[in-house]
Design an enzyme around this catalytic site. Sequence first.
Site, mmCIF file in Angstrom:
data_model
loop_
_atom_site.group_PDB
_atom_site.id
_atom_site.type_symbol
_atom_site.label_atom_id
_atom_site.label_comp_id
_atom_site.label_asym_id
_atom_site.label_seq_id
_atom_site.Cartn_x
_atom_site.Cartn_y
_atom_site.Cartn_z
ATOM 1 N N THR A 83 -94.747 -16.358 35.341
ATOM 2 C CA THR A 83 -93.981 -15.276 34.743
ATOM 3 C C THR A 83 -92.760 -15.038 35.602
ATOM 4 O O THR A 83 -92.853 -15.072 36.836
ATOM 5 C CB THR A 83 -94.810 -13.980 34.654
ATOM 6 N N CYS A 196 -87.361 -15.644 30.976
ATOM 7 C CA CYS A 196 -88.680 -15.129 30.600
ATOM 8 C C CYS A 196 -89.416 -16.309 30.000
ATOM 9 O O CYS A 196 -88.880 -16.993 29.113
ATOM 10 C CB CYS A 196 -88.578 -13.974 29.609
#
Length: 229
Positions: A83, A196
């Site tokens: 992430t 992202c």
Amino acid sequence: MRRIGLLGGMSWESTALYYRLLNEEVRMRLGGFHSARLVLASVDFADVEAMQAAGDWAAAGALLADEARNLQVAGAECLVLCTNTMHKVADAIEAAVDIPLLHLADVTADAVRHAGLERVALLGTRFTMEQPFYVDRLRGHGIDVLVPDGDDLTLVHHVIYDELVLGVVRDESRAAYVDVVRRLVERGAEGVVLGCTEIELLIGPDDVTVPVFATTRLHALAAVDFALS
């Protein structure tokens, strides 16, 4: 082959992409029946998202540090935090273990510099775009970073949390993201960082007119480099 430790689940949609990319890359490089040696810790994203929303980054860092220690005990020889946003607590994770964390922003910066670019647009969650932990890391490599503003920033964030982390991929959102990138290019961006991991489910190199830096793929390739070195 060294064992990769994946710290995932944020969301599981992007962690699944990491798993596929790692195994495909190992098979491509080694051939035959080879696949990646790895261990995976997958957290409940609902817990992490609640900590994000509350601004309780210390609790999030403690949670991920515990999971990182478990991965080291399980035999991981490096860590891949699956992430971008949670790299905000990378320091807490690194302090908890004796194995290297392959920092996603460093990997991305290396790719941007290798491409000869000096200014890129950054798309990600509101936390990644607005807070300094990621932007400043890129700038530390000599890269100028542009982020969306106003309604564009809000749109990019909400598509991630309201759609992509739930596995929803909409053509309307893809078109909206392309428009956001176009406006950033007009401001001088020479490329776009998909900061992202879920954004790679929505747009790619064929959707925009500038080079795309897909952070999930770049991160996975760096992990395979480490595993096979």
